[in-house]
Scaffold this motif. Sequence first.
Motif, PDB file in Angstrom:
ATOM      1  N   VAL A 247       5.870  11.868   7.289  1.00  0.00           N
ATOM      2  CA  VAL A 247       5.369  10.889   8.248  1.00  0.00           C
ATOM      3  C   VAL A 247       6.394   9.769   8.244  1.00  0.00           C
ATOM      4  O   VAL A 247       6.735   9.238   7.185  1.00  0.00           O
ATOM      5  CB  VAL A 247       3.977  10.364   7.843  1.00  0.00           C
ATOM      6  CG1 VAL A 247       3.522   9.270   8.781  1.00  0.00           C
ATOM      7  CG2 VAL A 247       2.968  11.511   7.802  1.00  0.00           C
ATOM      8  N   MET A 248       6.925   9.451   9.426  1.00  0.00           N
ATOM      9  CA  MET A 248       7.952   8.416   9.520  1.00  0.00           C
ATOM     10  C   MET A 248       7.303   7.089   9.881  1.00  0.00           C
ATOM     11  O   MET A 248       6.644   6.985  10.914  1.00  0.00           O
ATOM     12  CB  MET A 248       9.016   8.825  10.528  1.00  0.00           C
ATOM     13  CG  MET A 248       9.835   9.992   9.997  1.00  0.00           C
ATOM     14  SD  MET A 248      10.951  10.701  11.190  1.00  0.00           S
ATOM     15  CE  MET A 248       9.812  11.698  12.140  1.00  0.00           C
ATOM     16  N   LEU A 249       7.475   6.112   9.016  1.00  0.00           N
ATOM     17  CA  LEU A 249       6.875   4.802   9.184  1.00  0.00           C
ATOM     18  C   LEU A 249       7.992   3.812   9.506  1.00  0.00           C
ATOM     19  O   LEU A 249       8.993   3.737   8.789  1.00  0.00           O
ATOM     20  CB  LEU A 249       6.164   4.418   7.881  1.00  0.00           C
ATOM     21  CG  LEU A 249       5.316   3.172   7.875  1.00  0.00           C
ATOM     22  CD1 LEU A 249       4.198   3.255   8.913  1.00  0.00           C
ATOM     23  CD2 LEU A 249       4.722   2.976   6.485  1.00  0.00           C
ATOM     24  N   TYR A 250       7.822   3.058  10.584  1.00  0.00           N
ATOM     25  CA  TYR A 250       8.837   2.113  11.039  1.00  0.00           C
ATOM     26  C   TYR A 250       8.467   0.729  10.518  1.00  0.00           C
ATOM     27  O   TYR A 250       7.429   0.185  10.870  1.00  0.00           O
ATOM     28  CB  TYR A 250       8.939   2.156  12.562  1.00  0.00           C
ATOM     29  CG  TYR A 250       9.192   3.577  13.025  1.00  0.00           C
ATOM     30  CD1 TYR A 250      10.426   4.180  12.801  1.00  0.00           C
ATOM     31  CD2 TYR A 250       8.188   4.330  13.609  1.00  0.00           C
ATOM     32  CE1 TYR A 250      10.656   5.492  13.166  1.00  0.00           C
ATOM     33  CE2 TYR A 250       8.415   5.647  13.991  1.00  0.00           C
ATOM     34  CZ  TYR A 250       9.646   6.216  13.768  1.00  0.00           C
ATOM     35  OH  TYR A 250       9.879   7.518  14.115  1.00  0.00           O
ATOM     36  N   VAL A 251       9.324   0.189   9.658  1.00  0.00           N
ATOM     37  CA  VAL A 251       9.011  -1.042   8.932  1.00  0.00           C
ATOM     38  C   VAL A 251      10.060  -2.112   9.196  1.00  0.00           C
ATOM     39  O   VAL A 251      11.197  -1.813   9.554  1.00  0.00           O
ATOM     40  CB  VAL A 251       8.890  -0.760   7.417  1.00  0.00           C
ATOM     41  CG1 VAL A 251       7.776   0.253   7.142  1.00  0.00           C
ATOM     42  CG2 VAL A 251      10.202  -0.269   6.825  1.00  0.00           C
ATOM     43  N   ASN A 252       9.651  -3.364   8.991  1.00  0.00           N
ATOM     44  CA  ASN A 252      10.572  -4.486   9.180  1.00  0.00           C
ATOM     45  C   ASN A 252      11.526  -4.658   8.010  1.00  0.00           C
ATOM     46  O   ASN A 252      12.644  -5.113   8.189  1.00  0.00           O
ATOM     47  CB  ASN A 252       9.780  -5.776   9.409  1.00  0.00           C
ATOM     48  CG  ASN A 252       9.019  -5.736  10.718  1.00  0.00           C
ATOM     49  OD1 ASN A 252       9.552  -5.323  11.744  1.00  0.00           O
ATOM     50  ND2 ASN A 252       7.764  -6.132  10.687  1.00  0.00           N
ATOM     51  N   ASN A 253      11.088  -4.314   6.790  1.00  0.00           N
ATOM     52  CA  ASN A 253      11.921  -4.482   5.608  1.00  0.00           C
ATOM     53  C   ASN A 253      11.749  -3.246   4.717  1.00  0.00           C
ATOM     54  O   ASN A 253      10.716  -3.090   4.058  1.00  0.00           O
ATOM     55  CB  ASN A 253      11.546  -5.755   4.855  1.00  0.00           C
ATOM     56  CG  ASN A 253      12.477  -6.046   3.699  1.00  0.00           C
ATOM     57  OD1 ASN A 253      12.741  -5.190   2.854  1.00  0.00           O
ATOM     58  ND2 ASN A 253      12.983  -7.268   3.647  1.00  0.00           N
TER      59      ASN A 253
ATOM     60  N   GLU B  67      11.256  -3.967   0.794  1.00  0.00           N
ATOM     61  CA  GLU B  67       9.915  -4.465   0.473  1.00  0.00           C
ATOM     62  C   GLU B  67       8.868  -3.364   0.636  1.00  0.00           C
ATOM     63  O   GLU B  67       7.944  -3.261  -0.172  1.00  0.00           O
ATOM     64  CB  GLU B  67       9.561  -5.665   1.361  1.00  0.00           C
ATOM     65  CG  GLU B  67      10.297  -6.928   0.984  1.00  0.00           C
ATOM     66  CD  GLU B  67       9.959  -8.105   1.895  1.00  0.00           C
ATOM     67  OE1 GLU B  67       9.046  -7.990   2.744  1.00  0.00           O
ATOM     68  OE2 GLU B  67      10.611  -9.157   1.746  1.00  0.00           O
ATOM     69  N   SER B  68       9.031  -2.534   1.663  1.00  0.00           N
ATOM     70  CA  SER B  68       8.085  -1.430   1.873  1.00  0.00           C
ATOM     71  C   SER B  68       8.189  -0.401   0.752  1.00  0.00           C
ATOM     72  O   SER B  68       7.173   0.100   0.265  1.00  0.00           O
ATOM     73  CB  SER B  68       8.336  -0.766   3.228  1.00  0.00           C
ATOM     74  OG  SER B  68       8.004  -1.656   4.265  1.00  0.00           O
ATOM     75  N   ARG B  69       9.424  -0.080   0.339  1.00  0.00           N
ATOM     76  CA  ARG B  69       9.609   0.839  -0.789  1.00  0.00           C
ATOM     77  C   ARG B  69       8.912   0.301  -2.027  1.00  0.00           C
ATOM     78  O   ARG B  69       8.188   1.018  -2.715  1.00  0.00           O
ATOM     79  CB  ARG B  69      11.102   1.035  -1.068  1.00  0.00           C
ATOM     80  CG  ARG B  69      11.364   1.944  -2.288  1.00  0.00           C
ATOM     81  CD  ARG B  69      12.744   1.748  -2.884  1.00  0.00           C
ATOM     82  NE  ARG B  69      12.942   0.343  -3.248  1.00  0.00           N
ATOM     83  CZ  ARG B  69      14.056  -0.348  -3.003  1.00  0.00           C
ATOM     84  NH1 ARG B  69      15.091   0.205  -2.426  1.00  0.00           N
ATOM     85  NH2 ARG B  69      14.143  -1.607  -3.353  1.00  0.00           N
ATOM     86  N   ASP B  70       9.100  -0.988  -2.296  1.00  0.00           N
ATOM     87  CA  ASP B  70       8.477  -1.595  -3.467  1.00  0.00           C
ATOM     88  C   ASP B  70       6.953  -1.544  -3.360  1.00  0.00           C
ATOM     89  O   ASP B  70       6.264  -1.283  -4.357  1.00  0.00           O
ATOM     90  CB  ASP B  70       8.954  -3.036  -3.646  1.00  0.00           C
ATOM     91  CG  ASP B  70      10.438  -3.117  -3.982  1.00  0.00           C
ATOM     92  OD1 ASP B  70      11.041  -2.069  -4.333  1.00  0.00           O
ATOM     93  OD2 ASP B  70      10.994  -4.224  -3.876  1.00  0.00           O
TER      94      ASP B  70
END
Length: 124
Positions: free
Chosen positions: A8-14, A17-20
Amino acid sequence: MINKIGQVMLYVNNQDESRDYWTEKLGFEVIAEETNGPMRWIEVAPKGAATSIVLHSKELVAKMNPGMNLGTPSIMYYTDNFDELYSDLKNKSIKVGEIVELPSGRVFNFADNEENYFAVMEKK
């Protein structure tokens, strides 16, 4: 011919931070961190899971695909019959993108009747 949901591909701003968030708060593991030209992606999943989440830069994807809906995740399907599936979708007049070679395998996208995009990968 599609045999499972792979990512599932999630489009994130950072992405960092999302990985963390996914790893530190939810206990997911980093499966891969890859870069291909300007594109960087981070794949996370629960330990032993068959399906993973890939964190993509929303800003970069928006520049590369201006009409793409980035408000919801995309689904990456896996197939063992990549070329056959690609030809089959094209023959059915389904809107398909070009085949792209990535370090992890070949991929193409296709759109449904509402212009929602999905991707198909043949993993190496």
